[in-house]
Scaffold this active site. Structure first.
Site, PDB file in Angstrom:
ATOM      1  N   GLY A 141       1.068  -1.369  -0.092  1.00 22.54           N
ATOM      2  CA  GLY A 141       0.183   0.119   0.038  1.00 22.54           C
ATOM      3  C   GLY A 141       0.892   1.038   0.108  1.00 22.54           C
TER       4      GLY A 141
ATOM      5  N   ASP B 168       0.732   3.289   4.757  1.00 22.90           N
ATOM      6  CA  ASP B 168       0.120   3.566   4.163  1.00 22.90           C
ATOM      7  C   ASP B 168      -1.136   4.844   4.815  1.00 22.90           C
ATOM      8  OD1 ASP B 168      -0.937   1.129   4.449  1.00 22.90           O
ATOM      9  OD2 ASP B 168      -2.254   0.838   2.119  1.00 22.90           O
TER      10      ASP B 168
ATOM     11  N   ASP C 266      -4.959   2.028  10.827  1.00 22.41           N
ATOM     12  CA  ASP C 266      -6.573   1.402  10.819  1.00 22.41           C
ATOM     13  C   ASP C 266      -6.885   0.736  12.392  1.00 22.41           C
ATOM     14  OD1 ASP C 266      -8.565   0.000  10.642  1.00 22.41           O
ATOM     15  OD2 ASP C 266      -8.987  -0.802   8.747  1.00 22.41           O
TER      16      ASP C 266
ATOM     17  N   THR D  41      -1.258  -4.185  11.963  1.00 23.12           N
ATOM     18  CA  THR D  41       0.069  -4.759  10.841  1.00 23.12           C
ATOM     19  C   THR D  41       1.387  -3.756  11.549  1.00 23.12           C
ATOM     20  OG1 THR D  41      -1.433  -3.959   9.301  1.00 23.12           O
ATOM     21  CG2 THR D  41       0.746  -3.501   8.739  1.00 23.12           C
TER      22      THR D  41
ATOM     23  N   ASP E 247      -6.007  -0.254  -2.254  1.00 22.05           N
ATOM     24  CA  ASP E 247      -6.734  -1.538  -3.186  1.00 22.05           C
ATOM     25  C   ASP E 247      -7.190  -0.966  -2.547  1.00 22.05           C
ATOM     26  OD1 ASP E 247      -5.744  -2.850  -1.275  1.00 22.05           O
ATOM     27  OD2 ASP E 247      -6.547  -4.273  -2.756  1.00 22.05           O
TER      28      ASP E 247
ATOM     29  N   ARG F  22      -5.347   0.976  -7.499  1.00 20.97           N
ATOM     30  CA  ARG F  22      -4.022   1.504  -6.356  1.00 20.97           C
ATOM     31  C   ARG F  22      -3.436   2.049  -7.802  1.00 20.97           C
ATOM     32  NH1 ARG F  22      -2.373  -1.831  -2.444  1.00 20.97           N
ATOM     33  NH2 ARG F  22      -2.277  -4.230  -2.415  1.00 20.97           N
TER      34      ARG F  22
HETATM   35  P1  IMP Z   1      -3.892  -1.887  10.368  1.00 22.59           P
HETATM   36  O1  IMP Z   1      -3.495  -3.398  10.783  1.00 22.59           O
HETATM   37  O2  IMP Z   1      -5.761  -2.587  10.922  1.00 22.59           O
HETATM   38  O3  IMP Z   1      -3.849  -1.233  10.735  1.00 22.59           O
HETATM   39  O4  IMP Z   1      -4.157  -1.949   8.638  1.00 22.59           O
HETATM   40  C1  IMP Z   1      -3.351  -1.415   8.240  1.00 22.59           C
HETATM   41  C2  IMP Z   1      -3.133  -1.554   6.754  1.00 22.59           C
HETATM   42  O5  IMP Z   1      -4.375  -1.874   6.181  1.00 22.59           O
HETATM   43  C3  IMP Z   1      -3.058  -1.342   6.167  1.00 22.59           C
HETATM   44  O6  IMP Z   1      -1.432  -1.106   5.712  1.00 22.59           O
HETATM   45  C4  IMP Z   1      -3.465  -1.364   5.215  1.00 22.59           C
HETATM   46  O7  IMP Z   1      -2.975  -1.912   3.328  1.00 22.59           O
HETATM   47  C5  IMP Z   1      -4.987  -1.723   5.131  1.00 22.59           C
HETATM   48  N1  IMP Z   1      -6.331  -1.482   4.935  1.00 22.59           N
HETATM   49  C6  IMP Z   1      -6.681  -0.742   6.564  1.00 22.59           C
HETATM   50  N2  IMP Z   1      -7.657   0.420   5.876  1.00 22.59           N
HETATM   51  C7  IMP Z   1      -7.853   0.282   4.875  1.00 22.59           C
HETATM   52  C8  IMP Z   1      -8.527   1.310   4.331  1.00 22.59           C
HETATM   53  O8  IMP Z   1      -9.111   1.428   4.289  1.00 22.59           O
HETATM   54  N3  IMP Z   1      -8.272   0.772   2.929  1.00 22.59           N
HETATM   55  C9  IMP Z   1      -7.162  -0.061   1.982  1.00 22.59           C
HETATM   56  N4  IMP Z   1      -6.122  -0.391   2.280  1.00 22.59           N
HETATM   57  C10 IMP Z   1      -6.702  -0.671   3.837  1.00 22.59           C
HETATM   58 MG    MG Z   2      -0.221  -1.507   4.056  1.00 21.45          MG
END
Ligand code: IMP
Ligand code: MG
Length: 180
Positions: free
Chosen positions: A42, A98, A101, A105, A157, A163
């Site tokens: 991303g 990117d 959330d 990650t 994406d 993307r």
């Molecule tokens: P986390 O581990 O929940 O913080 O998610 C992070 C990863 O999920 C990011 O690096 C993105 O690749 C993907 N992600 C989370 N939310 C979105 C979104 O709204 N659109 C696209 N990718 C997302």
């Molecule tokens: Mg990501």
């Protein structure tokens, strides 16, 4: 056919903000050098634009991580290649992703990098979902706060697509139904 979507953050606003972030990063690391670690997939577009603006001497590494399947719901776990040789011991590392959330990650990746005995670790994200409680993950550099909706474009994406959009988009709201 391209899905109907609405532009949330225009290309122009993104470029302006990326330049500001690069200046803030340069100020923070003045007189030092960096390893910029990009989280694939991303962050590739954001990372490329950010690096072009950065004046701090930087090496670039990549980590491929995924916490989403092909849909828009987090699977609640993160997979990445822990065996890869990652020459960051004793280095100042800036982890670039990117979007923040749930923070899952970045929690996994910061844990991994700290175990490599980096000398410092900061996080830069282009987007942060406003409503999320991401606990211990506090990026020093944040591009934009966005609503808690699925967004795509500029590297992010939607089920593998979009993307390549130059802006950040989300789906158009469905027209609300009138009560019968
Ligand atoms: P986390 O581990 O929940 O913080 O998610 C992070 C990863 O999920 C990011 O690096 C993105 O690749 C993907 N992600 C989370 N939310 C979105 C979104 O709204 N659109 C696209 N990718 C997302
Ligand atoms: Mg990501």
């Amino acid at each position: 056919m391209v899905d109907p979507h609405r532009i949330l953050i225009s290309e122009r606003r993104i470029h302006r903000r990326v330049a500001q972030l690069a200046r803030a990063i340069d100020r923070h690391y003045a007189g030092r050098s960096l390893v910029v670690a990009g989280v694939l997939n991303g962050s590739f577009m954001f990372l490329a634009d950010l690096l072009r603006k950065l004046k701090t001497p930087s090496e670039v590494e990549f980590l491929a991580a995924s916490s989403y399947g092909s849909g828009t719901r987090s699977r609640g776990r993160v997979t990445f290649d822990r065996r890869r040789k990652f020459p960051v011991k004793g280095r100042e590392v800036l982890l670039v992703d990117d979007i923040l959330d749930t923070g899952l990650t970045l929690r996994a990746l910061t844990g991994f990098l700290r175990r490599q005995e980096v000398s410092s670790l900061e996080i830069c994200v282009l987007l942060r979902k406003r409503m999320r409680r991401t606990g211990a993950i506090r990026p020093r550099f944040i591009g934009f706060d966005v609503p808690d909706r699925f967004v795509f474009g500029y590297g992010l994406d939607l089920a593998g697509r979009f993307r390549n959009l130059p802006h950040i988009a989300c789906h158009r709201e469905k027209p609300s139904r009138r009560p019968a």
